[in-house]
Scaffold this motif. Sequence first.
Motif, PDB file in Angstrom:
ATOM      1  N   ALA A   1       0.712  -1.216   0.065  1.00  0.00           N
ATOM      2  CA  ALA A   1       0.146   0.031   0.057  1.00  0.00           C
ATOM      3  C   ALA A   1       0.867   1.129   0.058  1.00  0.00           C
ATOM      4  CB  ALA A   1      -0.866  -0.083   1.116  1.00  0.00           C
ATOM      5  N   ILE A   2       0.308   2.446  -0.508  1.00  0.00           N
ATOM      6  CA  ILE A   2       1.042   3.567  -0.587  1.00  0.00           C
ATOM      7  C   ILE A   2       0.435   4.704   0.262  1.00  0.00           C
ATOM      8  CG2 ILE A   2       1.744   3.090  -2.850  1.00  0.00           C
ATOM      9  CD1 ILE A   2      -0.511   4.844  -4.103  1.00  0.00           C
ATOM     10  N   SER A   3       1.164   5.689   0.401  1.00  0.00           N
ATOM     11  CA  SER A   3       0.661   6.960   1.025  1.00  0.00           C
ATOM     12  C   SER A   3      -0.051   7.727   0.068  1.00  0.00           C
ATOM     13  CB  SER A   3       1.944   7.610   1.632  1.00  0.00           C
ATOM     14  OG  SER A   3       1.242   8.949   2.297  1.00  0.00           O
ATOM     15  N   PRO A   4      -1.430   7.901   0.408  1.00  0.00           N
ATOM     16  CA  PRO A   4      -2.283   8.641  -0.684  1.00  0.00           C
ATOM     17  C   PRO A   4      -2.188   9.973  -1.109  1.00  0.00           C
ATOM     18  CG  PRO A   4      -3.527   8.357   1.254  1.00  0.00           C
ATOM     19  CD  PRO A   4      -2.222   7.641   1.736  1.00  0.00           C
ATOM     20  N   ALA A   5      -1.484  10.714  -0.088  1.00  0.00           N
ATOM     21  CA  ALA A   5      -1.760  12.328  -0.042  1.00  0.00           C
ATOM     22  C   ALA A   5      -0.675  12.688  -1.707  1.00  0.00           C
ATOM     23  CB  ALA A   5      -1.256  13.009   0.964  1.00  0.00           C
ATOM     24  N   PRO A   6       0.762  12.298  -1.420  1.00  0.00           N
ATOM     25  CA  PRO A   6       1.561  12.801  -2.454  1.00  0.00           C
ATOM     26  C   PRO A   6       1.342  12.408  -3.770  1.00  0.00           C
ATOM     27  CG  PRO A   6       2.628  11.307  -1.021  1.00  0.00           C
ATOM     28  CD  PRO A   6       1.504  11.603  -0.351  1.00  0.00           C
ATOM     29  N   THR A   7       0.547  10.958  -3.886  1.00  0.00           N
ATOM     30  CA  THR A   7       0.241  10.375  -5.040  1.00  0.00           C
ATOM     31  C   THR A   7      -0.899  10.961  -5.746  1.00  0.00           C
ATOM     32  OG1 THR A   7       1.234   8.207  -4.170  1.00  0.00           O
ATOM     33  CG2 THR A   7      -0.360   8.061  -6.146  1.00  0.00           C
ATOM     34  N   LEU A   8      -1.802  11.258  -4.895  1.00  0.00           N
ATOM     35  CA  LEU A   8      -3.188  11.830  -5.509  1.00  0.00           C
ATOM     36  C   LEU A   8      -2.775  13.175  -5.935  1.00  0.00           C
ATOM     37  CD1 LEU A   8      -5.883  10.707  -2.846  1.00  0.00           C
ATOM     38  CD2 LEU A   8      -5.075   9.684  -5.078  1.00  0.00           C
ATOM     39  N   VAL A   9      -2.094  14.020  -5.302  1.00  0.00           N
ATOM     40  CA  VAL A   9      -1.590  15.518  -5.694  1.00  0.00           C
ATOM     41  C   VAL A   9      -0.971  15.325  -7.278  1.00  0.00           C
ATOM     42  CG1 VAL A   9      -0.073  17.465  -5.218  1.00  0.00           C
ATOM     43  CG2 VAL A   9      -1.438  16.445  -3.530  1.00  0.00           C
ATOM     44  N   VAL A  10       0.082  14.356  -7.248  1.00  0.00           N
ATOM     45  CA  VAL A  10       0.723  14.370  -8.515  1.00  0.00           C
ATOM     46  C   VAL A  10      -0.356  13.473  -9.742  1.00  0.00           C
ATOM     47  CG1 VAL A  10       2.522  13.085  -9.550  1.00  0.00           C
ATOM     48  CG2 VAL A  10       2.976  13.962  -7.532  1.00  0.00           C
ATOM     49  N   PHE A  11      -0.892  12.729  -9.256  1.00  0.00           N
ATOM     50  CA  PHE A  11      -1.716  12.078 -10.269  1.00  0.00           C
ATOM     51  C   PHE A  11      -2.806  13.129 -10.786  1.00  0.00           C
ATOM     52  CE2 PHE A  11      -1.144   7.068  -9.968  1.00  0.00           C
ATOM     53  CZ  PHE A  11       0.115   7.404 -10.246  1.00  0.00           C
ATOM     54  N   THR A  12      -3.609  13.768  -9.860  1.00  0.00           N
ATOM     55  CA  THR A  12      -4.629  14.711 -10.129  1.00  0.00           C
ATOM     56  C   THR A  12      -4.120  15.658 -11.071  1.00  0.00           C
ATOM     57  OG1 THR A  12      -5.684  14.080  -8.121  1.00  0.00           O
ATOM     58  CG2 THR A  12      -6.592  16.373  -9.122  1.00  0.00           C
ATOM     59  N   LEU A  13      -3.009  16.391 -10.834  1.00  0.00           N
ATOM     60  CA  LEU A  13      -2.504  17.386 -11.463  1.00  0.00           C
ATOM     61  C   LEU A  13      -2.237  16.808 -13.040  1.00  0.00           C
ATOM     62  CD1 LEU A  13      -0.273  19.230  -8.876  1.00  0.00           C
ATOM     63  CD2 LEU A  13      -2.265  20.043  -9.963  1.00  0.00           C
ATOM     64  N   THR A  14      -1.626  15.593 -13.167  1.00  0.00           N
ATOM     65  CA  THR A  14      -1.141  15.150 -14.256  1.00  0.00           C
ATOM     66  C   THR A  14      -2.720  14.839 -14.992  1.00  0.00           C
ATOM     67  OG1 THR A  14       0.753  14.171 -13.244  1.00  0.00           O
ATOM     68  CG2 THR A  14       0.178  13.398 -15.550  1.00  0.00           C
ATOM     69  N   ALA A  15      -3.517  14.251 -14.459  1.00  0.00           N
ATOM     70  CA  ALA A  15      -4.804  14.103 -15.084  1.00  0.00           C
ATOM     71  C   ALA A  15      -5.376  15.364 -15.588  1.00  0.00           C
ATOM     72  CB  ALA A  15      -5.781  13.400 -13.972  1.00  0.00           C
ATOM     73  N   ILE A  16      -5.209  16.257 -14.901  1.00  0.00           N
ATOM     74  CA  ILE A  16      -5.849  17.712 -15.324  1.00  0.00           C
ATOM     75  C   ILE A  16      -4.888  18.151 -16.685  1.00  0.00           C
ATOM     76  CG2 ILE A  16      -6.024  20.471 -14.845  1.00  0.00           C
ATOM     77  CD1 ILE A  16      -6.366  19.198 -11.901  1.00  0.00           C
ATOM     78  N   MET A  17      -3.761  17.965 -16.668  1.00  0.00           N
ATOM     79  CA  MET A  17      -2.818  18.434 -17.747  1.00  0.00           C
ATOM     80  C   MET A  17      -3.289  17.524 -18.938  1.00  0.00           C
ATOM     81  SD  MET A  17       1.282  18.746 -17.597  1.00  0.00           S
ATOM     82  CE  MET A  17       1.255  17.234 -17.018  1.00  0.00           C
ATOM     83  N   SER A  18      -3.345  16.137 -18.598  1.00  0.00           N
ATOM     84  CA  SER A  18      -3.540  15.236 -20.011  1.00  0.00           C
ATOM     85  C   SER A  18      -4.910  15.416 -20.549  1.00  0.00           C
ATOM     86  CB  SER A  18      -3.455  13.723 -19.353  1.00  0.00           C
ATOM     87  OG  SER A  18      -2.133  13.325 -18.730  1.00  0.00           O
ATOM     88  N   ALA A  19      -5.853  15.281 -19.788  1.00  0.00           N
ATOM     89  CA  ALA A  19      -7.081  15.589 -20.296  1.00  0.00           C
ATOM     90  C   ALA A  19      -7.437  16.986 -20.780  1.00  0.00           C
ATOM     91  CB  ALA A  19      -8.598  15.327 -19.403  1.00  0.00           C
ATOM     92  N   GLY A  20      -6.637  18.075 -20.315  1.00  0.00           N
ATOM     93  CA  GLY A  20      -6.595  19.262 -20.662  1.00  0.00           C
ATOM     94  C   GLY A  20      -6.223  19.641 -22.152  1.00  0.00           C
ATOM     95  N   GLN A  21      -5.384  18.880 -22.750  1.00  0.00           N
ATOM     96  CA  GLN A  21      -4.751  18.910 -24.027  1.00  0.00           C
ATOM     97  C   GLN A  21      -6.060  18.779 -25.018  1.00  0.00           C
ATOM     98  OE1 GLN A  21      -1.677  19.936 -24.439  1.00  0.00           O
ATOM     99  NE2 GLN A  21      -1.744  19.697 -22.116  1.00  0.00           N
ATOM    100  N   LEU A  22      -7.216  17.976 -24.615  1.00  0.00           N
ATOM    101  CA  LEU A  22      -8.346  17.837 -25.649  1.00  0.00           C
ATOM    102  C   LEU A  22      -8.920  19.312 -25.776  1.00  0.00           C
ATOM    103  CD1 LEU A  22     -10.408  16.150 -27.211  1.00  0.00           C
ATOM    104  CD2 LEU A  22     -11.299  15.759 -25.011  1.00  0.00           C
ATOM    105  N   TYR A  23      -8.964  19.989 -24.737  1.00  0.00           N
ATOM    106  CA  TYR A  23      -9.939  21.053 -24.535  1.00  0.00           C
ATOM    107  C   TYR A  23      -9.045  22.566 -24.842  1.00  0.00           C
ATOM    108  CZ  TYR A  23     -12.739  17.911 -22.406  1.00  0.00           C
ATOM    109  OH  TYR A  23     -13.605  16.783 -21.989  1.00  0.00           O
ATOM    110  N   SER A  24      -7.593  22.558 -24.716  1.00  0.00           N
ATOM    111  CA  SER A  24      -6.988  23.710 -24.781  1.00  0.00           C
ATOM    112  C   SER A  24      -6.846  24.442 -25.997  1.00  0.00           C
ATOM    113  CB  SER A  24      -5.561  23.518 -24.202  1.00  0.00           C
ATOM    114  OG  SER A  24      -4.715  22.429 -25.005  1.00  0.00           O
ATOM    115  N   VAL A  25      -6.996  23.648 -27.040  1.00  0.00           N
ATOM    116  CA  VAL A  25      -6.933  24.028 -28.379  1.00  0.00           C
ATOM    117  C   VAL A  25      -8.068  24.862 -28.650  1.00  0.00           C
ATOM    118  CG1 VAL A  25      -6.821  23.263 -30.616  1.00  0.00           C
ATOM    119  CG2 VAL A  25      -5.403  22.373 -29.015  1.00  0.00           C
ATOM    120  N   ILE A  26      -9.279  24.866 -27.919  1.00  0.00           N
ATOM    121  CA  ILE A  26     -10.624  25.484 -28.468  1.00  0.00           C
ATOM    122  C   ILE A  26     -10.286  26.959 -28.403  1.00  0.00           C
ATOM    123  CG2 ILE A  26     -12.699  25.861 -27.941  1.00  0.00           C
ATOM    124  CD1 ILE A  26     -12.854  23.040 -26.913  1.00  0.00           C
ATOM    125  N   PRO A  27      -9.736  27.500 -27.298  1.00  0.00           N
ATOM    126  CA  PRO A  27      -9.546  28.898 -27.304  1.00  0.00           C
ATOM    127  C   PRO A  27      -8.398  29.514 -28.166  1.00  0.00           C
ATOM    128  CG  PRO A  27      -9.601  28.160 -25.128  1.00  0.00           C
ATOM    129  CD  PRO A  27      -9.479  26.986 -25.788  1.00  0.00           C
TER     130      PRO A  27
END
Length: 397
Positions: A15-41
Motif C-alpha cells: 500500500a502507498i501513502s495516498p496524499a503525494p500520489t493523489l496530488v501528482v496524479f490529479t495534476l497530471t490528469a488535469i494536464m492530460s485531459a486538458g490537451q483535448l480542450y486547450s486548443v479551443i480558445p
Amino acid sequence: MTTFVRTAPPPAPQAISPAPTLVVFTLTAIMSAGQLYSVIPLLADMAADWRSTPDGLSWLVTAFGIGYAAGFLAFGPLSDRYGRRRMIGIGLPLAAIVTALVALSPGQEVALGLRVLQGLVVAIFPPAALSYLAERLEPRHRMVGITVVTSGFLAAAVLFQIAAQALVGVVGWRGLFVGSAVLFAAAAVATRLIMRPDETRDRAGSLTAAYRAIPALLGNPALVLRCLATVTVLLTFVAAYTGLQINGTPDLLALRAGGLPSLLLIPLLMPWLARVPAIPRALAAFALGSLSLALVAVTGPGTVGLTLLLAVYVAAVALVTPSLNVSIVALAGQARGAALALFTFALFLGGSLGPQLAAAFPGLTPLMYGLAAALLAGALAVYVSTRKKISARKEDA
C-alpha cells in the motif's frame, strides 16, 4: 499416491501513502485531459498564423480525441503485462516530446498528424494511473482516491480553457504548447519519484496475449452494459456545454466555472458517499443528472438558475464516473488495465461524440430533453447489468 503441493498466492502490492500520489496524479490528469480542450480558445490565433479559419482548424480538437481514445485500447492492456510505473515512465516523456513538436508545426496538416500522435501517447497515463490506485491504495482510501483523480479529468475541461484564453495573448499558442511540454516533463519526474516499483509480472506468451483480455472482457454482458452506460457520461457533459455555446448562451466560461465547486465537493464527501455500494451510487447519480438537465429544459432558467442546475449536473457526473469505474473493475479480475482501458475509451468516446450530438438538435430545450433521456438510458443499462442472468458475479464495491 499423488502428492499435491500447495503454492502460496503472490503477495498483494504494498500500500502507498495516498496524499503525494493523489496530488501528482490529479495534476497530471488535469494536464492530460486538458490537451483535448486547450486548443479551443487557440483556434483563432492558430488560424491567423496559418491563414486559415477557426472552423477549418476544429479538427485539431477531434484529432487529439481520436488518438486519445485509441491510445487507451492500445496501451491500457500493456500496463497489466509490463507494469504501471514503467508504462507511465514511458508515456509522459513521450507526451512532452510530441507536445513540443506540435508547437513547432509549420502548418495545419502537420499539426493534425501530431495531434493524433499526441493523444495516443498522452493516453498511456490514465488507465495505468487508475489501475495503480486500484491496486495500491488501501480499501478505505481507494474510492476517494479514484474520485479525486477522475474529477481532475473532468475539471480539465474548464481549467485548461480558462488558462489558454488568459495566456494566449501573453505567450502565444506555440508558447502554450511549449509550456505543456515542460509540465509533462515535470510530471514524468514527479511520478517516477512517488510511484513504487512495479511488482513482478507474468510475461509468458506473446505480446498479443496482453490484448486477449479485451475480447474476453467484451464477452461479459454486464461489463459491456456498464461501458455503454459510461459512454453517456461525457457524451452528455460535452454536448450540454457545446449546446449552450451553439445557442448563444452568455457567460459560458462563467457557467463552466460554476461547476468547479461540485468537482471539489464530491471528493470531499466521498468518505461518506462510499458507504453506499457502487451500483446504487451510479444509479442515483444518473437519476440526479437526468433530473437536473430535464429541469433546465422545463424551466428555461435565467443565469443564476442555470448555474445552479448545471452545478448539480456536474456533481452527478463527478459521482457517477468513479462509481462506474469501480463497478467495471469489479468484473475484470486481474485484467484491471484492460478493463480501465475499456472504461476510459468509452468515457472519451462519448466526449468525442458530444459536439456532433449537440449540433444535431434544433435548439437548447430539445437537446436538454435528449441528454436527460440519454442519462436515463445509462441508468437502465447499469440496472440491467445487475440482473442474475447477465451479471458475471456479485460485487461488493
